[in-house]
Structure formats: C-alpha cells, structure tokens
Design a protein around this motif. Structure first.
Motif, short mmCIF file in Angstrom:
data_model
loop_
_atom_site.label_atom_id
_atom_site.label_comp_id
_atom_site.label_asym_id
_atom_site.label_seq_id
_atom_site.Cartn_x
_atom_site.Cartn_y
_atom_site.Cartn_z
N MET A 198 0.82 -1.20 0.00
CA MET A 198 0.00 0.00 0.00
C MET A 198 0.86 1.26 0.00
N LYS A 199 1.99 1.20 0.72
CA LYS A 199 2.89 2.35 0.77
C LYS A 199 3.44 2.68 -0.61
N LYS A 200 3.76 1.62 -1.40
CA LYS A 200 4.29 1.83 -2.74
C LYS A 200 3.27 2.52 -3.64
N ILE A 201 2.01 2.13 -3.51
CA ILE A 201 0.96 2.73 -4.34
C ILE A 201 0.79 4.21 -3.98
N LEU A 202 0.73 4.51 -2.69
CA LEU A 202 0.60 5.91 -2.26
C LEU A 202 1.81 6.73 -2.68
N ARG A 203 2.99 6.15 -2.59
CA ARG A 203 4.20 6.86 -2.99
C ARG A 203 4.14 7.17 -4.48
N ARG A 204 3.63 6.23 -5.28
CA ARG A 204 3.51 6.45 -6.73
C ARG A 204 2.45 7.50 -7.06
N VAL A 205 1.34 7.52 -6.32
CA VAL A 205 0.29 8.51 -6.53
C VAL A 205 0.80 9.92 -6.23
N HIS A 206 1.56 10.06 -5.15
CA HIS A 206 2.05 11.38 -4.74
C HIS A 206 3.32 11.80 -5.46
N TYR A 207 4.02 10.87 -6.11
CA TYR A 207 5.32 11.16 -6.72
C TYR A 207 5.21 12.26 -7.77
N ALA A 253 0.55 19.56 -9.82
CA ALA A 253 1.66 18.91 -9.12
C ALA A 253 2.84 19.87 -8.94
N ASN A 254 3.34 19.91 -7.71
CA ASN A 254 4.47 20.76 -7.38
C ASN A 254 5.36 19.97 -6.43
N GLY A 255 6.58 19.66 -6.84
CA GLY A 255 7.45 18.83 -6.02
C GLY A 255 8.79 19.48 -5.74
N MET A 256 9.35 19.10 -4.59
CA MET A 256 10.66 19.59 -4.20
C MET A 256 11.35 18.50 -3.37
N SER A 290 9.06 16.48 -0.80
CA SER A 290 7.80 17.17 -0.55
C SER A 290 7.01 17.26 -1.85
N TYR A 291 5.83 16.62 -1.86
CA TYR A 291 4.98 16.60 -3.04
C TYR A 291 3.65 17.26 -2.71
N LEU A 305 -2.87 19.72 -0.85
CA LEU A 305 -2.65 18.34 -0.43
C LEU A 305 -1.16 18.04 -0.50
N GLN A 306 -0.51 18.00 0.64
CA GLN A 306 0.94 17.83 0.66
C GLN A 306 1.32 16.55 1.37
N LYS A 307 2.30 15.87 0.79
CA LYS A 307 2.85 14.66 1.40
C LYS A 307 4.36 14.83 1.45
N VAL A 308 4.94 14.61 2.62
CA VAL A 308 6.38 14.74 2.80
C VAL A 308 6.95 13.40 3.24
N TYR A 309 7.93 12.91 2.49
CA TYR A 309 8.64 11.70 2.84
C TYR A 309 10.03 12.10 3.32
N THR A 310 10.47 11.52 4.42
CA THR A 310 11.78 11.84 4.99
C THR A 310 12.64 10.58 5.02
#
Length: 167
Positions: A1-10, A80-83, A96-97, A103-108
């Motif tokens: 599930m994490k991989k799918i969400l990561r791909r959606v937000h990428y 989409a705006n990513g950094m 940061s996507y 709607l922001q998602k931040v992966y660290t």
C-alpha cells in the motif's frame, strides 16, 4: 500500500534549483495545460454533451463520468508541485509533493540510509535517478527522456552526498 501511495504522490523533480554547501534542492518542471490527459477529458466531455443532445441522455452518463475522472486526473497532474531537499545539517532527504495547492505529502529519508545513486535507462528509453537504500528499497527521485541532463543531476547528487553513482 505504501508503494501505491508513494507512486500517486510522486512528482518528477529533475531540475537543480539551489546548491549550497549544506543543502541541495531539486524541483519539478511545470506541466503544460494542454497535456494529453486534458485533451482526452475535453473530448469525452464534448461527446457526452453530444450524446445528451442528439441521442440518449442515459447513454451520455458514461462519457460524462469518464470525462469527470479524466479531467480530475488532469488537474491532479497540472497542479503537481514537487521539491526534494537534501539537508546535510539534519542529515535527511525531504521529498515534498504537493497537489491541488494544498494536499501535501512529505517523505523523509536519512542520508545515511542511502547506499547508492542509480542512473537507469528503461526499455522505453527514459532515464531515472533512483536511490538504493540499505534496506533494499529504491526511491525514484527524477526521470527524463534526456539522459544527458539527468546524468548531470545524478553526478551533482553523487558529489554533494559523497555517495557512489552506479550507471
């Protein structure tokens, strides 16, 4: 599930915006308004209106639902705006996507967990920069059809992070 969400937000971040001694920032390129998703959504919307006007209103529901989904996907892609920020002070990589403006998602990821920087070419000829972490997971940072500019970015990342680049 994490991989799918990561791909959606990428969001693809192939451009170096800022490089300092202690941090490096990658950003995305803005998408064009008339991308193929919008064109397809507009065509299906016009078809639904033609069906409603000339054929059967019940038949028009199918292309209208399809165009709604496609146009929402187009807005998702367009907004989409990513950094990606590499911070040596905190020894972290922040991806940061942001979509739809809020709607922001931040992966660290800790910089110490990144073992290798991979520059790969897939079967369709697109190049990708991936991080190989110590737990075997790969993280996609950027992709492009232009291998020369992406190899420059990968080399800059390798020099900045002092991590080997595997081509």
């Amino acid at each position: 599930m994490k991989k799918i969400l990561r791909r959606v937000h990428y969001i693809n971040t192939p451009v170096i915006k800022e490089k300092r001694e202690l941090h490096l920032v990658l950003v995305n390129l803005q998408n064009k308004v008339w991308n193929p998703v919008f064109v397809t959504g507009t065509i299906t919307f016009v078809c639904s209106m033609l069906f409603r006007g000339f054929l059967n209103a019940e038949l028009a529901v199918i292309p209208l639902a399809l165009s709604t989904f496609i146009l929402f996907a187009g807005v998702w892609i367009l907004s989409a705006n990513g950094m990606v920020v590499f911070d040596k002070i905190e020894s972290n990589c922040y991806c940061s996507y942001k979509h739809l403006g809020y709607l922001q998602k931040v992966y660290t990821y800790p910089l110490t967990s990144i073992d290798k920087i991979l520059l790969e070419k897939d079967t369709s000829g697109r190049y990708s920069i991936l991080f190989l972490k110590d737990d075997g997971i790969t993280i996609r940072i950027a992709e492009s059809g232009d291998g020369e500019s992406l190899s420059f970015v990968a080399a800059e990342l390798s020099r900045f992070l002092k991590i080997p680049l595997d081509v």
